[in-house]
Design a protein around this motif. Structure first.
Motif, PDB file in Angstrom:
ATOM      1  N   ARG A  71       1.015  -1.590   0.460  1.00  0.00           N
ATOM      2  CA  ARG A  71      -0.269  -0.374   0.140  1.00  0.00           C
ATOM      3  C   ARG A  71       0.864   1.290   0.248  1.00  0.00           C
ATOM      4  O   ARG A  71       1.723   1.499   0.802  1.00  0.00           O
ATOM      5  N   ASP A  85       8.862  -4.118 -14.099  1.00  0.00           N
ATOM      6  CA  ASP A  85       8.342  -5.166 -14.739  1.00  0.00           C
ATOM      7  C   ASP A  85       8.197  -6.751 -13.871  1.00  0.00           C
ATOM      8  O   ASP A  85       6.954  -7.283 -13.673  1.00  0.00           O
ATOM      9  N   ARG A 116       5.111  -5.517 -12.562  1.00  0.00           N
ATOM     10  CA  ARG A 116       3.794  -6.174 -13.745  1.00  0.00           C
ATOM     11  C   ARG A 116       2.952  -7.588 -13.531  1.00  0.00           C
ATOM     12  O   ARG A 116       2.030  -7.763 -13.904  1.00  0.00           O
ATOM     13  N   ARG A 117       4.702  -8.167 -13.186  1.00  0.00           N
ATOM     14  CA  ARG A 117       3.655  -9.575 -12.411  1.00  0.00           C
ATOM     15  C   ARG A 117       3.395 -10.023 -11.820  1.00  0.00           C
ATOM     16  O   ARG A 117       1.866 -10.265 -11.258  1.00  0.00           O
ATOM     17  N   TYR A 118       3.190  -9.035 -10.390  1.00  0.00           N
ATOM     18  CA  TYR A 118       2.897  -9.469  -8.955  1.00  0.00           C
ATOM     19  C   TYR A 118       1.704  -8.269  -8.352  1.00  0.00           C
ATOM     20  O   TYR A 118       0.680  -8.188  -7.588  1.00  0.00           O
ATOM     21  N   TRP A 148      15.735 -14.923 -15.626  1.00  0.00           N
ATOM     22  CA  TRP A 148      14.934 -13.756 -15.986  1.00  0.00           C
ATOM     23  C   TRP A 148      15.571 -12.891 -15.516  1.00  0.00           C
ATOM     24  O   TRP A 148      15.114 -12.054 -16.790  1.00  0.00           O
ATOM     25  N   LEU A 203       1.021 -15.183  -3.564  1.00  0.00           N
ATOM     26  CA  LEU A 203       1.573 -15.734  -3.545  1.00  0.00           C
ATOM     27  C   LEU A 203       3.385 -15.946  -3.937  1.00  0.00           C
ATOM     28  O   LEU A 203       3.570 -17.112  -3.028  1.00  0.00           O
ATOM     29  N   PRO A 204       2.910 -15.705  -5.039  1.00  0.00           N
ATOM     30  CA  PRO A 204       4.117 -16.473  -6.052  1.00  0.00           C
ATOM     31  C   PRO A 204       5.293 -15.246  -5.344  1.00  0.00           C
ATOM     32  O   PRO A 204       6.795 -15.967  -5.298  1.00  0.00           O
ATOM     33  N   LEU A 216       5.613 -14.990  -2.162  1.00  0.00           N
ATOM     34  CA  LEU A 216       5.946 -15.107  -0.954  1.00  0.00           C
ATOM     35  C   LEU A 216       6.506 -16.226  -1.349  1.00  0.00           C
ATOM     36  O   LEU A 216       7.614 -16.705  -0.322  1.00  0.00           O
TER      37      LEU A 216
END
Ligand SMILES: [Mg+2]
Ligand SMILES: [Mg+2]
Ligand SMILES: [Mg+2]
Ligand SMILES: [Mg+2]
Lengths: 449, 449, 449, 449
Positions: D215, D261, D264-266, D285, D391-392, D394
């Motif tokens: 946040r 990046d 944008r993924r997470y 990556w 999750l990913p 984490l």
């Protein structure tokens, strides 16, 4: 004990259904009715004919009636046990799971548990399991549910997520194979012969198909030094037992080199077949390319073979139903029927099963589906505290648990983005982002449209 | 199996030592040496004579040698098992534990577990257990340790606090008595006869002497409705079995009215004798005054009786040692020797023991000593996930666990203030602050000087 | 910031509603609309008139419009904040809560939080909170919800149980009073004057009305030795500040003797009024009988007084609405409006609130409603890790948490048996079973019919 | 406030020591003594001269004396604060960490946190931290300890493992850079200018250098949509601020493409520099090869550059000590001195620090060192509950936490096998077993002989 009601969901692929028939026919303590339900109702009908034929035979020591149910609800009503063994989608669909990733350099030995194939299979199986779980909640809330379908962990997780009060367990025979291997080691290293796998005591923990043994004994003999000697002798070339299995595992042999390698790395015994174990590890370790796989001496099961094998089984089914071929009675080595007996109060049993983590492995997330030993007694399955795993193994297991959580969450919430990010977190998916996106897209059979 | 080494710590009070001798003498699978250590070395010497006499008898099926050890260290060196059963302090000291609180209106049936008496007994036992734990850590770190001394929970907690790697369990037979009661109920309600307590399957959880059964079965029969019928019939007047026990529990009879009342309150089966159970509950429920105790039909064991009984046992000891009285061989019903067999790999066993909470009762604090079932197999005791308790029971158990934590912490840190505040938090200590302070002071035999 | 929408649920009892009006009128940063909803719509209408009258005044620095909503749904639609402050049942009903137990020897100073009165109040409030929570979930899921209703813990627990995604906090000013007391101690012991309660930094943890301070400071001064000196000086006779409060706490004075006694017992500062604190402790400590209460120098608030006071407030309301009496603008000292500002991004705030335990007190059960400090920032309230409590305090808090859990569970499931067993587990309910049953029956106003 | 004692451990590399001197010199509220201890005592001596020179200057607003301590113990005795900033080993050793893996295809941008370089650095730093922690336990147990040394997580973990009662925090400025980037986004997207990074409110969680913001707000503006717009605009080409930093971060620029990046993924904001972030992700990556790195627009800092830079700093040190160059006073932007003020009671502070997980991130293992916000107040740092991560993310964080646990455990127990298996579990170590073994062997500077 008479009047037992079993609902059998699935069975269209024949093998598992025939196995259960065989085990029930050879178990004198139980009699009753099996209600067969399959979306391929013709398959269910044929299985019922095959099952009912057994009633006439003299070598059958119990009495079971097989009926076809027109709906899931009808199969479930009044059931004491629900056995689920479905093929999610077709083998043609499975061919996409297994072989499409090869175009991106990802090879899979099985493709039904983890890896890109396991993920896709999960995406199409979970919606079916949501329906099944709702039906059980509404029509057979007190039944014991035995799941055989893969991917085991996410299927079982789905059952509990939909219906937290469900009495469900997940069964898999992979650990049994490792017990047999330990018996072989005992024979070779200590000269002790004819030990059955049930006599081999093991402390089991992990997740299905990536399960580990941290203590093993036969009577007063600690099997860890025994296995260590065995591994040191065989790891370079591999070890293949001359034993042949039943239809379920026969052609899926390996030389146990992956299992031996993992023991040498971590000091604990990986308790699943090499084909499964390899898929849980980083891509590069055992599945980098065809040559690597050959060097580790296991095989990548082509779906073409499964299609061929399916055809044979269907033909065999027709012959069995028509009475043109006798049904071969033999114990499968599965434990479903033994578990039923224990749950009915006919003798306790300690064996490994898949259950939500309620503290049996305190170092893994609560609620994850984990595989450990459990005590089966009348109307009760209580997991056994199984300690923990070496840190690097724990880390690998945790990663798969998070992926399973992500897969289930993504499927429940129709979240394609989460599904893809989870897919990308799989150790086999050693791709950069655009490749991974292309692979996912090529494999997605409408799961996230 | 030969060459087993057992270190027996304590035994001056004779009874438990003779019980172990008897059980070992009747167990054909084990032979070896028992090294006896007691601060009263004369007692150890007499016990050794009694034990070695057994070697000559024909009804003894094993071969055990009994030796006296001059020090704890010598007893422990090379031990496979360590059995601890000490009397902390003297019975005169115990008289203070039990009877001094009566001057403040607090009555105790046993006074060795909780309540003011249990607290004081803990304050003097924990320092002894610190020494024992250190000695085990240094001289027998791989031995299995079986504790019989009360207060069970704090003794076992001390062992693990000093030596976290200890392989210790705490044994108590109270649950067995409840299994026997369930067999009686089965007989009376269902007419099933001659069921042994071992055949009664129970799911056990809680803390020692305040242990609960949440599932019970005999074969395929659920014993909860059976017990309910039994309780409804007997709760008003009570139920006394005609059975008589061995020295350990004979004269300590009750009419099970407390046990029945707790079942009616909470719907789960309290699995300890009424004398213990009453001490865990608010003072006013079962121990308000002598009249209340009589109404609930159990007795407050006076320490005077224990002194008398002790005298008899000492005299009997002299006769046994002198060969003037034959040693009566009979199985005690304790499970120590069975557990040893299982730990040696001679057959698995599921039974209830006291162990640190590693998740077997996830709703109770981790690390607290809890009593649940566990699976005993070669060199391994793994607790079984036992679910949870009804909320009000859980709350009472939690309160005692916090008190045990406080008692152990206060004794380790010599914190008299914490000791007193913990004392005050006991449900039996229904006193205002000045009364409680006076009571504590009158009972404190130099524990916090 | 303009256009803020507040839904105010309740307010029929006037006081809290007027307090909010006053705080909003004096806060220049916020303007908007308050929608009033009360089952007593006449009360809401009167409050709206009173609120809208403020618009004309020169000493009002903001602009708020007050509207009456015909239904809960209408009040909630579009709300940024929901303030809940209801009187569950009538004061006549409350008279049963407070005074009926006196017939059984149980005295209560407030009777709205724990004890027999708190339990009954919970049984009738929870169903109302289920409705409110469902309405918020359906009509204002993104609103911040501020609860003032007692029993705080079970009301807030109900909100989260029905709608786990709710953004709800529970507010109480009791800790503020203790901060003021610490300022007094600072003045008396160190001669530091004019310190406001906001300047006193405290680490707060526990449950509402049984909250504790484990660290306190003013600037670089540790207030624990300061408070200790203060307590040692005053505990025997008590300490009463000459300060008078607003309508909410004026006549509810005490001499802080309970608070001082608890400090001397546990070394941590009890942070609620004595009348509340006494009710969380064993009956015998502070509430045994009228004489005991007098000795500890606090009073038992009779509901007759509340009725009288209510009458006065209703009359005052009529006068205010009619313009016959001017509305007295003054800051209440409540923090609701400050919290709103922080949640709107107008400045951070650290203060104590009631929230589900997500780890802020790791030694207490997850999910229990606990009171700790939290950081308020834009659209976010994050609790602060608060450490743990001395063991005996922890144990008392745990017991109440289990009771709250039991009360909520029993009300949701309509389980009269659980409700009664939970009632019996309250420290004030020092009754035997038949007395407790009679008391419960006499108090139950149809909650479990 | 006068008389503050600071022990400064390390500082031989000059930069951090001078930064602290500068910050202390510009802080009017604190005066006292800094005791410098470094194994390079000449460096400490030079720093003391430089520090004491400041006393004469007019633009210095406080009074600090700098002393050299002959031993760790002497530096620590009486310390209020301990600042640790050491260079473990030499830059020549670091060259092995960073560049040896390049021979195996593993590229590292920094090489001091994770990856093969981070592991090796940990292996040699942990033993030093064991010594430091023991010395603090024995000589300054009440001091607040501020750690700046990398690898941050394992250093801090070591401190707590040796001395669980330590009051230690780990500081890092990476999050500040992300706050600055958010200020830039705010300016560009919303036109709001001159916002300082302190005004940007962020909820921080994760582990050091792989920290995340879930946040973010500036006043009432939610910065997530703002950042999203910013990222969508810049992610393809990257964004570089024209701002230049101080010695600590100047030449280490990137175009934030990795950070964009990951967003944008997470959907959450990675809050560290790209060079660090890339090292926590799978090798392929962002660090697959030199070309990949160039495409992502960050640089791999060669140790040769560090050596050159070190030389310059040493020369500058000589000039400063000799008075040949004026010491440039400027605030570093580090928060150490602000934190000291808050801990002394001179005003609260909420900022991000590294601390053992006590529940601030309940989904990560307890005891792991995690980075979250915390409230600093007098003698107290309390972490803020920070929720959880996608999750990913984490899963990636968990993997590194397990590796850190393995690294610490292996170093404490001298377990080369565990060290290697942990090394192999690092996402950058995309090697097969023989390659990994060769790489480990080539990098091991005697850590596991
Ligand atoms: Mg399987
Ligand atoms: Mg006992
Ligand atoms: Mg309140
Ligand atoms: Mg850093």
């Amino acid at each position: 004990m008479n009047g037992i009601n079993i609902a059998y969901i699935g069975g269209g692929s024949r093998g598992w259904a025939w196995g259960l028939m065989s085990d029930l026919a050879l178990e004198p303590a139980l009699c009753g009715t099996v209600r067969l339900y399959d979306i391929d109702m013709e398959a269910a009908r044929e299985n019922a004919i095959i099952g009912n034929r057994l009633a006439e035979r003299e070598d059958v020591v119990s009495s079971w009636r097989y009926e076809v149910s027109a709906s899931l609800e009808k199969a479930l009503a009044g059931a004491d046990f629900v056995v689920i063994s479905i093929l999610p989608g077709s083998l043609e669909t499975m061919a996409v799971d297994v072989h499409t990733p090869e175009r991106y350099g990802i090879f899979q030995a099985v493709g039904d548990t983890v890896g890109p194939g396991g993920a896709m299979r999960a995406f199409r199986t979970i919606p079916l399991y949501i329906e099944i779980a709702e039906a059980i909640r509404d029509h057979a809330p007190d039944a014991w549910v035995i799941n055989y379908t893969n991917p085991m962990s996410v299927c079982t997780r789905t059952l509990y997520r939909v219906f937290p009060g469900i009495k469900a367990i997940g069964n898999c025979h992979e650990v049994f194979g490792t017990q047999k291997l330990l018996a072989r080691a005992l024979e070779e290293v200590k000269g002790v012969q004819d030990v059955t796998r049930e006599e081999i005591r093991v402390n089991v923990l992990g997740i299905n198909h990536f399960t580990w043994i941290t203590r093993a004994a036969w009577r007063d003999i600690d099997l860890f030094p025994v296995y260590e000697a065995f591994v040191e002798k065989h790891h370079a070339v591999g070890y293949e037992s001359e034993q042949t299995g039943n239809w379920m595992n026969d052609f899926f042999s390996s030389a146990n080199r992956v299992k031996f390698d993992l023991f040498r790395r971590y000091g604990v015994i990986a308790a699943a077949g090499d084909r499964h174990l390899a898929e849980f590890c980083p891509n590069r370790w055992y599945l980098k390319d065809a040559e690597t796989v050959r060097a580790w001496k296991f095989s990548l099961t082509p779906v073409a073979w499964r299609l061929e094998n399916q055809k044979e089984r269907l033909e065999k089914g027709r012959r069995l139903a028509a009475g043109l071929e006798p049904f071969a009675l033999q114990e499968t080595g599965e434990e479903g029927v033994r578990q039923m007996k224990a749950l009915l109060g006919l003798g306790d049993l300690v064996t490994n099963v898949n259950l939500p983590n309620r503290g049996q492995i305190p170092s893994l997330p609560m609620g994850a589906i984990v595989e450990t030993n459990a005590l089966f007694t009348r109307d009760s399955v209580t997991p056994i505290q199984s300690g923990t795993l070496p840190l690097p193994v724990l880390s690998m297991v945790e990663r798969h648990i998070r992926n399973q959580e992500g897969i289930v969450e993504a499927t429940f919430t129709r979240d394609r983005h989460l599904a893809f990010q989870t897919f990308l977190n799989d150790p086999l998916v050693d791709l950069d982002l655009p490749e991974a996106e292309a692979c996912f897209r090529a494999m997605d059979q409408g799961y996230f449209d």
